[in-house]
Design an enzyme around this catalytic site. Structure first.
Site, PDB file in Angstrom:
ATOM      1  N   ASP A   4      47.684  39.920  47.964  1.00  0.00           N
ATOM      2  CA  ASP A   4      47.185  39.154  46.645  1.00  0.00           C
ATOM      3  C   ASP A   4      47.433  39.984  45.304  1.00  0.00           C
ATOM      4  O   ASP A   4      46.825  41.027  45.366  1.00  0.00           O
ATOM      5  CB  ASP A   4      45.676  39.034  46.698  1.00  0.00           C
ATOM      6  CG  ASP A   4      44.991  38.457  45.524  1.00  0.00           C
ATOM      7  OD1 ASP A   4      45.400  37.505  44.849  1.00  0.00           O
ATOM      8  OD2 ASP A   4      43.705  38.729  45.466  1.00  0.00           O
ATOM      9  N   GLU A  64      51.075  35.658  46.723  1.00  0.00           N
ATOM     10  CA  GLU A  64      50.416  34.604  45.936  1.00  0.00           C
ATOM     11  C   GLU A  64      51.471  34.153  44.784  1.00  0.00           C
ATOM     12  O   GLU A  64      52.078  35.198  43.937  1.00  0.00           O
ATOM     13  CB  GLU A  64      49.070  35.112  45.392  1.00  0.00           C
ATOM     14  CG  GLU A  64      48.430  34.121  44.367  1.00  0.00           C
ATOM     15  CD  GLU A  64      47.204  34.322  44.042  1.00  0.00           C
ATOM     16  OE1 GLU A  64      46.312  33.791  44.560  1.00  0.00           O
ATOM     17  OE2 GLU A  64      47.143  35.128  42.888  1.00  0.00           O
ATOM     18  N   ASP A 138      39.875  40.309  47.221  1.00  0.00           N
ATOM     19  CA  ASP A 138      41.095  40.448  47.027  1.00  0.00           C
ATOM     20  C   ASP A 138      41.742  40.546  48.551  1.00  0.00           C
ATOM     21  O   ASP A 138      42.939  40.108  48.839  1.00  0.00           O
ATOM     22  CB  ASP A 138      41.519  41.844  46.342  1.00  0.00           C
ATOM     23  CG  ASP A 138      40.841  41.743  44.868  1.00  0.00           C
ATOM     24  OD1 ASP A 138      41.560  40.943  44.126  1.00  0.00           O
ATOM     25  OD2 ASP A 138      39.749  42.341  44.760  1.00  0.00           O
TER      26      ASP A 138
END
Length: 164
Positions: A4, A64, A138
């Site tokens: 992330d 991501e 996260d």
């Protein structure tokens, strides 16, 4: 391995798959110091991720996808810097990178593309059979991305919804 990306905090999660089971190997965050220069922060991020990659030698990095909100273009630019360093780290280690849109990860994990952070944390907890919710968010996001990478390689993510 799932990532992330962020310039301040980058979440990561390393999972291992054996047959049909998935287990958590390591998860955490790489934090950069806000008072440092951009090059110094990017170096901190690179060094932190390189340490994790070296320790676990993942085969695939699920990352991501870059997205932008019209109200916050600066955030997307900073995320782009972090994402570039993450891709460099993967390239140096010879790791394939797979990108996933945040809404797709949320949809596949929970059935809702706009799921709040808590739902993602709960879905990750259940899928990895954890005793507590993964913190911070996260880390949960990185593990959700890693799980999407795993499921894509196993059964084809575009056709499957593995919500809980």
């Amino acid at each position: 391995m799932g990532i992330d990306p962020g310039l301040n905090i980058t979440g990561y999660g390393v999972i291992e798959t054996i047959d049909n089971s998935v287990r958590l190997l390591e998860a955490g965050v790489v934090r950069t110091k806000a008072r440092r220069s951009m090059p110094e922060r990017l170096l901190e991020l690179h060094e932190g991720l390189t340490e994790v990659v070296t320790a676990h030698q993942p085969h695939v990095m699920a990352l991501e996808q870059l997205y932008s909100h019209y109200e916050r273009p600066r955030t997307a630019i900073l995320m782009g810097h972090a994402r570039g360093v993450i891709c460099l780290c993967a390239g140096q280690a010879g790791i394939d990178v797979k990108s996933f849109e945040p809404t797709k990860v949320k949809k596949l994990m929970t059935g809702n593309g706009r799921a709040p952070k808590h739902q993602i944390q709960l879905a990750v907890k259940i899928q990895l059979n954890l005793t507590t919710l993964p913190e911070p968010a996260d880390v949960a996001d990185a593990l959700a991305i890693a799980l999407c990478g795993h499921h894509e390689s196993r059964i084809g993510i575009g056709l499957t919804n593995f919500n809980l």
